[in-house]
Design a protein around this motif. Structure first.
Motif, mmCIF file in Angstrom:
data_model
loop_
_atom_site.group_PDB
_atom_site.id
_atom_site.type_symbol
_atom_site.label_atom_id
_atom_site.label_comp_id
_atom_site.label_asym_id
_atom_site.label_seq_id
_atom_site.Cartn_x
_atom_site.Cartn_y
_atom_site.Cartn_z
ATOM 1 N N ALA A 1 0.842 -1.202 0.000
ATOM 2 C CA ALA A 1 0.000 0.000 0.000
ATOM 3 C C ALA A 1 0.874 1.248 0.000
ATOM 4 C CB ALA A 1 -0.926 -0.005 1.218
ATOM 5 N N GLY A 2 1.961 1.200 0.773
ATOM 6 C CA GLY A 2 2.898 2.322 0.800
ATOM 7 C C GLY A 2 3.556 2.533 -0.553
ATOM 8 N N PHE A 3 3.919 1.436 -1.192
ATOM 9 C CA PHE A 3 4.540 1.507 -2.523
ATOM 10 C C PHE A 3 3.586 2.153 -3.526
ATOM 11 C CE2 PHE A 3 5.260 -0.229 -6.755
ATOM 12 C CZ PHE A 3 6.618 0.015 -6.931
ATOM 13 N N PHE A 4 2.332 1.733 -3.505
ATOM 14 C CA PHE A 4 1.329 2.275 -4.426
ATOM 15 C C PHE A 4 1.120 3.768 -4.173
ATOM 16 C CE2 PHE A 4 -3.116 3.280 -5.479
ATOM 17 C CZ PHE A 4 -3.124 2.951 -6.828
ATOM 18 N N THR A 5 1.092 4.153 -2.897
ATOM 19 C CA THR A 5 0.876 5.556 -2.540
ATOM 20 C C THR A 5 2.009 6.438 -3.053
ATOM 21 O OG1 THR A 5 -0.306 4.911 -0.518
ATOM 22 C CG2 THR A 5 0.558 7.159 -0.617
ATOM 23 N N VAL A 6 3.249 6.033 -2.802
ATOM 24 C CA VAL A 6 4.394 6.822 -3.251
ATOM 25 C C VAL A 6 4.463 6.877 -4.776
ATOM 26 C CG1 VAL A 6 6.920 6.950 -3.287
ATOM 27 C CG2 VAL A 6 5.729 6.386 -1.170
ATOM 28 N N PHE A 7 4.189 5.742 -5.414
ATOM 29 C CA PHE A 7 4.231 5.701 -6.871
ATOM 30 C C PHE A 7 3.229 6.681 -7.473
ATOM 31 C CE2 PHE A 7 2.401 4.044 -10.832
ATOM 32 C CZ PHE A 7 3.529 4.061 -11.640
ATOM 33 N N MET A 8 2.012 6.684 -6.954
ATOM 34 C CA MET A 8 0.974 7.561 -7.495
ATOM 35 C C MET A 8 1.320 9.035 -7.282
ATOM 36 S SD MET A 8 -1.170 5.639 -8.997
ATOM 37 C CE MET A 8 -2.499 6.804 -9.297
ATOM 38 N N ILE A 9 1.784 9.371 -6.072
ATOM 39 C CA ILE A 9 2.114 10.769 -5.773
ATOM 40 C C ILE A 9 3.324 11.221 -6.585
ATOM 41 C CG2 ILE A 9 2.932 12.338 -3.975
ATOM 42 C CD1 ILE A 9 1.304 10.703 -1.965
ATOM 43 N N ALA A 10 4.401 10.405 -6.566
ATOM 44 C CA ALA A 10 5.624 10.774 -7.283
ATOM 45 C C ALA A 10 5.375 10.863 -8.783
ATOM 46 C CB ALA A 10 6.729 9.752 -6.986
ATOM 47 N N ASN A 11 4.660 9.900 -9.316
ATOM 48 C CA ASN A 11 4.387 9.895 -10.758
ATOM 49 C C ASN A 11 3.568 11.114 -11.153
ATOM 50 O OD1 ASN A 11 4.696 8.474 -13.288
ATOM 51 N ND2 ASN A 11 2.502 8.039 -13.195
ATOM 52 N N GLY A 12 2.603 11.474 -10.302
ATOM 53 C CA GLY A 12 1.780 12.651 -10.578
ATOM 54 C C GLY A 12 2.614 13.929 -10.581
ATOM 55 N N ILE A 13 3.524 14.030 -9.610
ATOM 56 C CA ILE A 13 4.385 15.217 -9.525
ATOM 57 C C ILE A 13 5.312 15.312 -10.738
ATOM 58 C CG2 ILE A 13 6.289 16.272 -8.234
ATOM 59 C CD1 ILE A 13 4.972 15.211 -5.684
ATOM 60 N N PHE A 14 5.906 14.182 -11.111
ATOM 61 C CA PHE A 14 6.840 14.199 -12.239
ATOM 62 C C PHE A 14 6.133 14.486 -13.560
ATOM 63 C CE2 PHE A 14 9.530 11.368 -9.416
ATOM 64 C CZ PHE A 14 10.454 12.367 -9.154
ATOM 65 N N ILE A 15 4.927 14.000 -13.711
ATOM 66 C CA ILE A 15 4.153 14.304 -14.930
ATOM 67 C C ILE A 15 3.808 15.787 -14.969
ATOM 68 C CG2 ILE A 15 1.931 13.947 -16.084
ATOM 69 C CD1 ILE A 15 2.060 11.028 -15.196
ATOM 70 N N PHE A 16 3.422 16.320 -13.816
ATOM 71 C CA PHE A 16 3.045 17.742 -13.730
ATOM 72 C C PHE A 16 4.233 18.656 -14.019
ATOM 73 C CE2 PHE A 16 2.464 21.673 -11.251
ATOM 74 C CZ PHE A 16 1.268 22.121 -11.795
ATOM 75 N N THR A 17 5.436 18.234 -13.594
ATOM 76 C CA THR A 17 6.635 19.055 -13.792
ATOM 77 C C THR A 17 7.360 18.760 -15.106
ATOM 78 O OG1 THR A 17 7.941 17.455 -12.507
ATOM 79 C CG2 THR A 17 7.036 19.356 -11.323
ATOM 80 N N HIS B 1 8.560 15.755 -16.153
ATOM 81 C CA HIS B 1 9.602 14.723 -16.054
ATOM 82 C C HIS B 1 8.941 13.347 -15.949
ATOM 83 C CE1 HIS B 1 11.585 18.445 -14.630
ATOM 84 N NE2 HIS B 1 12.666 17.930 -15.205
ATOM 85 N N SER B 2 8.065 13.056 -16.867
ATOM 86 C CA SER B 2 7.254 11.842 -16.796
ATOM 87 C C SER B 2 8.074 10.559 -16.882
ATOM 88 C CB SER B 2 6.204 11.838 -17.907
ATOM 89 O OG SER B 2 6.826 11.956 -19.181
ATOM 90 N N GLU B 3 9.283 10.634 -17.461
ATOM 91 C CA GLU B 3 10.102 9.431 -17.621
ATOM 92 C C GLU B 3 11.131 9.255 -16.501
ATOM 93 O OE1 GLU B 3 11.875 9.489 -21.448
ATOM 94 O OE2 GLU B 3 9.976 9.337 -22.532
ATOM 95 N N PHE B 4 11.054 10.095 -15.470
ATOM 96 C CA PHE B 4 12.059 10.045 -14.402
ATOM 97 C C PHE B 4 12.122 8.677 -13.746
ATOM 98 C CE2 PHE B 4 13.119 10.239 -9.894
ATOM 99 C CZ PHE B 4 14.379 10.828 -9.935
#
Length: 264
Positions: free
Chosen positions: A118-134, A136-139
């Motif tokens: 659950a922690g992995f899914f949470t971080v993935f969703m938040i981090a991926n959202g931030i990188f897409i917004f900034t 850096h979607s392929e980070f």
């Protein structure tokens, strides 16, 4: 540098709040002295940030010994380790600590084993959202490559290899003494020390995989090593011998530092 100083306060808080060591400041002393032995790690901001997040993860894992709010602590520790991995991909190895802690304290509760995911899914969703917004979607795809390419040239320099080997051997020897002395202590203290020792060995593997020129992740091993060294000092009953060992522990790091500067 401010984050490094705050890390020292976090180290002090962890050991005193969880009563890992006695009411002394040996742990933060050794933590600071290790930065003298390995000053190059201060040149790597990723090492400082990643180490700080791993400290926060260890704080939550060690506190599980109270057997209160286990799921929340597992979740928090997972989040912090995943945050550390955003700076060093191989920091994901420290997730082993999360599952080891579950196994030691509450392995029969199936839901505990699901919390890290659950922690992995949470971080993935938040981090991926931030990188897409900034933009850096392929980070994440580029960052988590888990390359095994230690710098042989870097290790071949005797100053680097000798320091690391001596550091590991010293910590291993002191950890053996610490476990022998704690043999008759409460299970909570022994379990926490096992967890700390495991974090050190994971950190050593992490260093072998990642250490190279301009990359110095050795700082992730400072906390467990400092704790194990402190337990060894506390096991010395004769005051004079303890004083000699402490004075030597303060002098030797500076001798190592000055000798390294002279060679370079």
């Amino acid at each position: 540098m401010a984050l490094l100083l705050f890390s020292i306060f976090v180290v002090d808080f962890i050991v005193k709040r969880n009563k890992i060591t006695g009411s002394n400041s040996f742990t933060i002393l050794f933590y600071a002295l290790l930065t003298v032995v390995f000053p190059e790690t201060l040149l790597d901001p990723n090492a400082i940030i990643s180490s700080f997040f791993l400290l926060l993860a260890m704080r939550r894992l060690i506190s599980i010994s109270s057997l209160k709010n286990i799921k929340f602590k597992i979740f928090d520790a997972t989040i912090w380790i995943l945050a550390a991995s955003l700076f060093y991909d191989w920091a994901l190895l420290f997730l082993i600590l999360v599952f080891a802690t579950i196994y030691m304290y509450d392995p029969k509760n199936v839901r505990n084993w699901l919390v890290p995911f659950a922690g992995f899914f949470t971080v993935f969703m938040i981090a991926n959202g931030i990188f897409i917004f900034t933009g850096h979607s392929e980070f994440l795809l580029k960052h988590y490559q888990f390359l095994v390419a230690p710098d042989i040239v870097y290790f071949s320099y005797w100053g680097h290899s000798t320091k690391m080997i001596c550091f590991v051997l010293l910590t291993v020897i002191t950890s053996i003494f610490a476990f022998v002395k704690l043999g008759k202590s409460g299970m909570g203290k022994v379990a926490n020390l096992r967890l700390i020792a495991l974090s050190f060995f994971i950190g050593v593997v992490f260093n072998v995989l990642k250490l190279s020129e301009n990359v110095y992740p050795v700082m992730v091993t400072f906390f467990p090593s400092a704790v194990l060294l402190t337990k060894y000092i506390e096991s010395i009953k004769k005051p004079k011998i303890r004083e000699i060992v402490l004075v030597s522990a303060v002098i030797i790091p500076f001798l190592v530092l000055f000798s390294s500067m002279a060679i370079n």
